[in-house]
Each structure stands twice: as C-alpha cells, then as structure tokens.
Design an enzyme around this catalytic site. Structure first.
Site, PDB file in Angstrom:
ATOM      1  N   ASN A 141       1.156  -1.439   0.170  1.00 14.73           N
ATOM      2  CA  ASN A 141      -0.218  -0.125   0.206  1.00 14.73           C
ATOM      3  C   ASN A 141       0.606   1.128   0.377  1.00 14.73           C
ATOM      4  O   ASN A 141       0.606   2.529  -0.585  1.00 14.73           O
ATOM      5  CB  ASN A 141      -1.142  -0.440   1.529  1.00 14.73           C
ATOM      6  CG  ASN A 141      -2.137  -0.049   0.596  1.00 14.73           C
ATOM      7  OD1 ASN A 141      -2.291   1.042  -0.023  1.00 14.73           O
ATOM      8  ND2 ASN A 141      -3.017   0.078   1.525  1.00 14.73           N
TER       9      ASN A 141
ATOM     10  N   PHE B  51      -3.095   4.456  12.806  1.00 15.53           N
ATOM     11  CA  PHE B  51      -3.433   3.656  11.726  1.00 15.53           C
ATOM     12  C   PHE B  51      -3.483   3.550   9.933  1.00 15.53           C
ATOM     13  O   PHE B  51      -3.591   5.565   9.764  1.00 15.53           O
ATOM     14  CB  PHE B  51      -4.830   4.036  11.860  1.00 15.53           C
ATOM     15  CG  PHE B  51      -5.998   3.472  12.545  1.00 15.53           C
ATOM     16  CD1 PHE B  51      -6.072   2.202  12.943  1.00 15.53           C
ATOM     17  CD2 PHE B  51      -5.731   4.065  13.937  1.00 15.53           C
ATOM     18  CE1 PHE B  51      -6.591   1.695  13.891  1.00 15.53           C
ATOM     19  CE2 PHE B  51      -6.394   3.643  15.522  1.00 15.53           C
ATOM     20  CZ  PHE B  51      -7.133   2.504  15.266  1.00 15.53           C
ATOM     21  N   GLU B  52      -3.799   2.867   9.157  1.00 14.60           N
ATOM     22  CA  GLU B  52      -2.739   3.568   8.059  1.00 14.60           C
ATOM     23  C   GLU B  52      -3.598   4.616   7.121  1.00 14.60           C
ATOM     24  O   GLU B  52      -2.689   5.303   6.232  1.00 14.60           O
ATOM     25  CB  GLU B  52      -3.080   1.833   7.083  1.00 14.60           C
ATOM     26  CG  GLU B  52      -2.918   1.824   5.099  1.00 14.60           C
ATOM     27  CD  GLU B  52      -2.388   0.833   5.981  1.00 14.60           C
ATOM     28  OE1 GLU B  52      -3.067  -0.508   6.748  1.00 14.60           O
ATOM     29  OE2 GLU B  52      -2.294   0.164   4.482  1.00 14.60           O
ATOM     30  N   PHE B  53      -4.456   4.960   7.343  1.00 10.88           N
ATOM     31  CA  PHE B  53      -4.927   5.931   5.617  1.00 10.88           C
ATOM     32  C   PHE B  53      -4.824   7.349   6.575  1.00 10.88           C
ATOM     33  O   PHE B  53      -5.455   8.126   6.296  1.00 10.88           O
ATOM     34  CB  PHE B  53      -6.259   5.626   5.658  1.00 10.88           C
ATOM     35  CG  PHE B  53      -6.273   4.532   4.980  1.00 10.88           C
ATOM     36  CD1 PHE B  53      -5.184   5.163   3.515  1.00 10.88           C
ATOM     37  CD2 PHE B  53      -6.538   3.803   5.077  1.00 10.88           C
ATOM     38  CE1 PHE B  53      -5.168   3.870   2.649  1.00 10.88           C
ATOM     39  CE2 PHE B  53      -5.910   2.206   4.486  1.00 10.88           C
ATOM     40  CZ  PHE B  53      -5.475   2.456   2.484  1.00 10.88           C
TER      41      PHE B  53
END
Lengths: 331, 254
Positions: A141, B51-53
């Site tokens: 990602n 968190f990733e986003f």
C-alpha cells in the site's frame, strides 16, 4: 575527484510488467496545456465519463475499504459501458464492483478484500486462473501511494525500503539498486500517472476546489498524479467558503476536470462527518458476492437497472439515509 | 481461576498486554483494534494507535470497521494521510506493528497474497495492503494467528511480508532497516519469540491448559522451545469485563 563506476548497480528486478510506464515529459506538457482559468466544471457523472474516459485507459480511485470511495462515479462508470481498464487496486468497494462488472483487465494490486469480512469472492472469480483479469502486479500500500507521490513530485521514481527481499517485490515492477549515498540496497518505485482519477470529497466549489474532512488517505498525491480528475462532492459550496479556509483545500481547481454533486456519493460506505457506513446494505452486498449469479443480480438491481444517482437515492429512501447521518451533522 | 472466555478473547488479551503505555503501535483491522482499545482503557492510556490512512493517537471509542473510518481518528491527535503514516514508520517512529496472515513460516514471513503456486494459484487473497510496509518499516512486529498446520507451514506459497526472510542477517542484506523484524507470535495456543542466534520461532509461554505437544502437533515445522515454559494467565475478570462491556458491547468481534 571521486572515482568508481558511474552506473547504479541493480541488485534485484521485479519480474512483472510495468502497466503504466511514466512519461514525465508528456505529463509536464499535458499539465502546461491544461486550462488554468477559473471556469465552472459542474456536470453529471455520466457526462464527465463520456467526455474524459476511454476504453482501455488506466484509472485510479480513492480512498479505501468502505471509506469515502467514489461510489456514485463508479456506478456511472459501469453504466457507461466503457471497459478494458487497468486500475490501481488500492480502493476496495469500488474495485469490487468494477471487477464484478468485468471492466478490469490489469491491476496494480495492493489490497482488494472485505477487511473484517475477509477475502472477496468477486476478486477470487476475477483474479484466479481463468478469470477476467489478465495481469496482476503486486505492490504494498505504501509503495502504490509513493508511486502517486513520485508522479505528484514530477519525478520518475521514489526510493523506499518497503517490499525489499519479498515475493511482493519479485512480482512487482520495482527495481532495487545499490544506493549511491548509503551503498545499501533500496527499492525504486516507478511514478504512476493515471489517465483518469476519481475522488469523492466533502465539499467543492463549481471550479473544482476541494476540501476533505478527516483522514485524507492518498487524495493529495493521487489528485496530482492524474491527467484527468473527476471529483464528486457531498456539497457544492461557494468559492467564498473555500477562500475562508484555504488551508483546508487539498485539491486546487486546476487539477480538476469535472465536478459532480453527489450527496451520499460514498454510499453504502461512510463519509467522515456526514454519514456512517450502511452496514445492513454492506452485509447484504457481501452475501451476494459469494456467487456470480447473485452478484450479477445485485449489479442489475443497484447499478445497471437504475438511470443514475437520483434514482438510486430514491430507491434507498430518505428515511434510511437520514438514519445513517452522523449525529450533530457535518463538523 | 478465570471466567470462561472465547479463543478470540484470549488472543485479544494476550496482544493487549504487549502494548506498552506511551508506545506507538501500527493497528490493523480486527483483533489489534480490540487489543489497542482494551490496552488504552486498562494499562496503557497513552498508547498511540496509528492507522494506515492517517489516524494518529485516536481515543478508540467505538470499534472501527475499516482502517480509514471515522473511529480511527476519533479525538485523535492528527488526521493526515497514508504517506505521512508510512513515512513516519520509515523514519523509525513506529515501535510496534501488528500483523496477521493466511500462512506464516518459522522465520515469521507472512503470506496474504495467494494460496498455491504463482502460475496457477488456488485462492486469491486480499494482497499486501499495508502489511508489507508494516513488516518492513516498524521496529517490532507482532503476528496474531490462529494456530494450526494449515497456517504454520514449512514453506509459505508467497512471501508477502518480510519476517526474518532466510535467517539472521537476511533482512539487512536485502536492504531492510537494521534492528527491525518480528518480535512475537501470539496464538490461541502459545506465545513465541525469535532468538537472535537463529531468528526461528521459539515457544516461550503456553496458554492455559495447553501442552507443548499440542503446540508441536499443530505446527507444520520444527519448533524451538525455551528452557522454561511459564503459563500465560488467561483473561482476567477485569479484562473480560472491559472487553465485553466497554470495548465491544455489541459483540461485533466475539
């Protein structure tokens, strides 16, 4: 005067094809030719797709999972009948629908699944041997986003430590070299320039200045890595409102080719500050994903059998949509 | 004597106990979210979930359903984007990363890409997502797994996320940042580490009522075992109460 070889030593090379080789000179020329005047760009999704999307192009979508995905534009894209696309497989729900509709032939793949609900049977049918997807290229990602970042920087690649030493690297199109400064291996990620990008935002003005509430995902980078960018927005606001908070403008108008007003444009997913995920519909969709027949029926009922966003909203119903609204309304 | 609990409640409690107050921890969907929420309400109020986003330092109120949803930045310190988060990990700011997968080998390498050979795989899995980045860039990764022979295999079908690759020194030789790598594996049967000399999985503690033979019988490769094997405490009454009444009152993950 330093001595030594004057070429970078390649230490490993991904074996997969580079689906969209970066042409930075062409990108610069394209961006130079883009109209920088403040002209109104409000239109409908189907008109924007008719004008800017062609069969076989490379497309990208933001954000992820069931969060702020451009679902209204995705349904319009499926209804358009255009096909043969390559996609950056970094969204989720919209990618599922495009795969279910058979529109995708090549994927730069990082994650397409159902998050807490696990593997997607739509992805399985489309991507397993004999499916409709011909090429799958693996990335992490971070890597796929940094590929957008490289394009947004206007450079052909970015270095990273991600993916080194793995099959993810081996089945990507990255190249590892010995870094000329640290003399250690580093993975080079090729810039990814989209033919057309789709982003759903909280608010936009008619010229395409866009603001997003909550996490911005990869909207900043992807918006700057597109030749054409179609945005949909929960609200169309005045340019004064944008100018009141220019620090919040993540996408300036000149990047944008079309603006579509789509309240609940991420439904059945969520939109920060506006509405929560429609869990009931989401689960029902996942149920249908288990067989091709049920998925096709879902597409007929919720996408191709409807004329557009307005009819979908009517079908879902105001009462149900209102129940999803975040209490206290928009922040 | 602890109250009856489910296997996932045990996993959540064991993972939660590994989260230190004031540490940064990269949190993915599912069990890590519950573990982080439990830790914040129990022994680690200043745990910084990342968190990733883009969510940094959320106070996890309602359980997130997705790694970018509103709950991942509820009363957070910052809501940015994926580049910021991944670059923060790449600069060495993120201590722990929590991972899972369909397959894991003795060196802690993980597969989340496909089952079967590349040319003719049987099952397409969701792919790397942020998993590879977490495994490459965080200082210490912790894998949370159900323990059986289908998951603990001698050879994974696809190396999605790096563990110790082929053994000591292999990560550094590949160019991955030095001093990083798998730290623990938490399963429904035991907890394992990776000693420096071998970087192979080693059982260091057994879950309540589990024998080392049972662990071996459910592992597809030769396991190392520590000299002494303490038993992990099962979920305590306070852990179960917070978990059931506060962390996940709707039983979404039970």
């Amino acid at each position: 005067m330093k001595s030594g070889p004057d070429v970078l030593r390649v230490t490993a090379r991904g074996e997969a094809p580079l689906l969209q080789p970066p042409d930075l000179e062409a990108f610069r020329a394209h961006n130079r030719a883009k109209d920088k005047r403040l002209v109104p760009k409000l239109t409908t999704g189907s008109q924007a797709i008719d004008k800017f999307v062609r069969n076989g192009q490379y497309l990208g979508f933001e954000l992820y999972g069931s969060v702020r995905c451009p679902m209204t534009l995705t349904r319009d894209l499926i209804r358009s009948g255009k096909r043969g696309f390559s996609i950056a497989g970094q969204g989720v729900h919209e990618a599922d629908l495009l795969l279910a509709a058979g529109l995708v032939e090549r994927i730069d793949f990082t994650y397409i699944g159902m998050e807490v609900y696990g593997v997607s049977d739509i992805v399985r049918r489309a991507c397993e041997p004999g499916g409709t997807v011909r090429d799958i290229v693996e990335w992490s990602n971070g890597a796929l986003t940094w590929r957008f970042k490289a394009a947004s920087m206007g450079v052909p690649f970015l270095p990273t430590y991600s993916m080194l030493g793995t099959d993810t690297f081996r089945h990507s199109a990255a190249v590892a070299v010995e870094c000329p400064f640290t003399h250690k291996p580093v993975a080079l990620l090729p810039a990814l320039i989209l033919d057309v990008g789709f982003i759903h935002v909280a608010r936009a003005d008619e010229f395409g200045n866009c603001q997003i509430d909550g996490v911005s995902g990869f909207a900043f980078e992807m918006a700057r890595a597109c030749k054409r960018l179609i945005v949909s927005a929960e609200e169309i606001v005045s340019t004064d409102r944008i100018r009141d908070q220019p620090d919040r403008t993540i996408i300036p108008y000149y990047l944008v080719d079309a603006v579509v007003h789509a309240p609940f444009g991420s439904w059945p997913g969520e939109m920060a500050g506006y509405y929560e995920r429609d869990e009931e519909h989401y689960r029902a969709f996942i149920e249908t994903s288990h067989s091709k027949e049920a998925t096709d029926a879902y597409l007929r009922e919720w996408v191709t059998g409807l004329s557009g966003h307005a009819e979908l909203m009517e079908k879902v119903g105001t009462a149900r949509l209102e129940k999803l609204r975040v209490k206290g309304g928009r922040r | 004597m602890s109250a009856p609990y489910s296997p996932s409640e045990l996993l959540i409690c064991l993972a939660s106990r590994l989260m230190e107050d004031g540490a940064t921890a990269f949190i993915g969907t599912g069990i890590p979210m519950l573990a982080a929420s439990l830790a914040q309400r129990r022994h680690a109020p200043n745990l910084i979930p990342v968190f990733e986003f883009g969510g940094t330092g959320a106070q996890i109120d309602k359980l997130p359903l997705a790694v970018g949803d509103m709950r991942t930045f509820h009363r957070a310190i910052a809501a940015s984007g994926i580049c910021d988060i991944m670059e923060t990990a790449q600069r060495g700011f993120i201590e722990y990363g929590f991972l899972g997968g369909a397959q894991i080998d003795a060196f802690g390498n993980l597969n989340t890409t496909h089952i079967g050979p590349r040319e003719n795989f049987k099952v397409r899995l969701p792919g790397s997502g942020g998993g590879n980045d977490v495994g490459s860039l965080c200082w210490r990764t912790i894998a949370i797994m159900r323990h059986d022979k289908r998951r603990f295999v001698p050879r994974i079908d696809f190396l999605t996320t790096p563990g110790y690759l082929t053994g000591p020194g292999a990560r550094e030789a590949a160019g991955l940042p030095s001093g990083t790598g798998p730290h623990r594996v938490v399963t429904n049967l035991c907890v394992m580490d990776y000693p420096e000399a071998t970087r192979r999985m080693r059982v260091i503690a057994l879950n309540p009522g589990v024998t080392i033979d049972e662990v071996r019988a459910n592992t597809g490769f030769e396991l190392d075992v520590a000299d002494t094997l303490p038993a992990n405490d099962g979920p305590g009454e306070d852990e179960l109460r917070i978990l059931r009444e506060v962390v996940d009152p709707d039983g979404l993950y039970r």
